[in-house]
Write an enzyme that holds these catalytic residues in place. Structure first.
Site, PDB file in Angstrom:
ATOM      1  N   THR A 144       2.545  -7.272  -0.976  1.00 50.34           N
ATOM      2  CA  THR A 144       1.840  -6.720  -2.135  1.00 50.34           C
ATOM      3  C   THR A 144       1.884  -5.303  -1.856  1.00 50.34           C
ATOM      4  OG1 THR A 144       0.351  -8.392  -2.616  1.00 50.34           O
ATOM      5  CG2 THR A 144      -0.291  -6.397  -3.574  1.00 50.34           C
ATOM      6  N   CYS A 145       1.728  -4.837  -0.826  1.00 48.18           N
ATOM      7  CA  CYS A 145       1.888  -3.255  -0.193  1.00 48.18           C
ATOM      8  C   CYS A 145       3.349  -2.802  -0.479  1.00 48.18           C
ATOM      9  CB  CYS A 145       1.419  -3.143   1.304  1.00 48.18           C
ATOM     10  SG  CYS A 145      -0.451  -3.314   1.425  1.00 48.18           S
ATOM     11  N   THR A 146       4.275  -3.655  -0.087  1.00 54.40           N
ATOM     12  CA  THR A 146       5.700  -3.257  -0.171  1.00 54.40           C
ATOM     13  C   THR A 146       5.993  -3.026  -1.857  1.00 54.40           C
ATOM     14  OG1 THR A 146       6.344  -4.442   1.722  1.00 54.40           O
ATOM     15  CG2 THR A 146       8.030  -4.057   0.196  1.00 54.40           C
TER      16      THR A 146
END
Length: 155
Positions: A45-47
């Protein structure tokens, strides 16, 4: 402590970026800043969120934004994240969670019924006078740049 609210003065901070260089919010005085807090480098998700900001970076710059990411990961992890995904913006390491604490984005989370402490993905738009003009408590990771620009247009 809940996240800082719209209209509040953004607290200044100092930290080291992905290259080990010192960075302070005051370095960007007079500019609009997108300050996004994310839990961990290299996670799916952060990517997605970081790559959306990367893919729309030129558009964000056209709207006058400087983009800064903050997570509790160390400088070395940020450097790998930047290199692997060709991120064009500053990533600040906050392993002691001092910046995270100032912005109130650390707290209890829940996943599959299990409670734990962690970073709440949150983005603050800071205006050129240093005030928080918008807070995204649940950013749309795949359309985050678009929602930032839409909020800027309506502000």
């Amino acid at each position: 402590m809940p996240p800082l609210a719209k209209g509040r003065k953004a607290p200044d901070f100092k930290g080291n970026d992905q290259n080990g260089n010192p960075v302070a919010l005051s370095d960007f005085k007079g500019r609009k800043v997108v300050l996004f807090f994310y839990p961990q480098d290299m996670t799916p998700t952060c990517t997605v969120q970081a790559c959306n900001l990367r893919d729309n970076y030129a558009l964000l710059q056209q709207h006058g934004f400087t983009v800064i990411g903050v997570s509790p990961d160390p400088v070395e992890s940020h450097k790998k994240f930047e290199t692997r995904h060709e991120l064009p913006f500053t990533l600040i390491a906050d392993p002691d969670r001092k910046i995270i604490g100032k912005y109130g984005v650390w707290g209890e989370k829940q996943l599959y019924g299990r409670k734990y402490m962690g970073l709440h993905r949150t983005t603050f738009i800071i205006d050129p006078k240093g005030k928080i003009s918008h807070v995204f408590l649940r950013p749309k990771n795949k359309q985050h740049a678009e929602e930032i620009i839409a909020a800027d247009i309506t502000t």
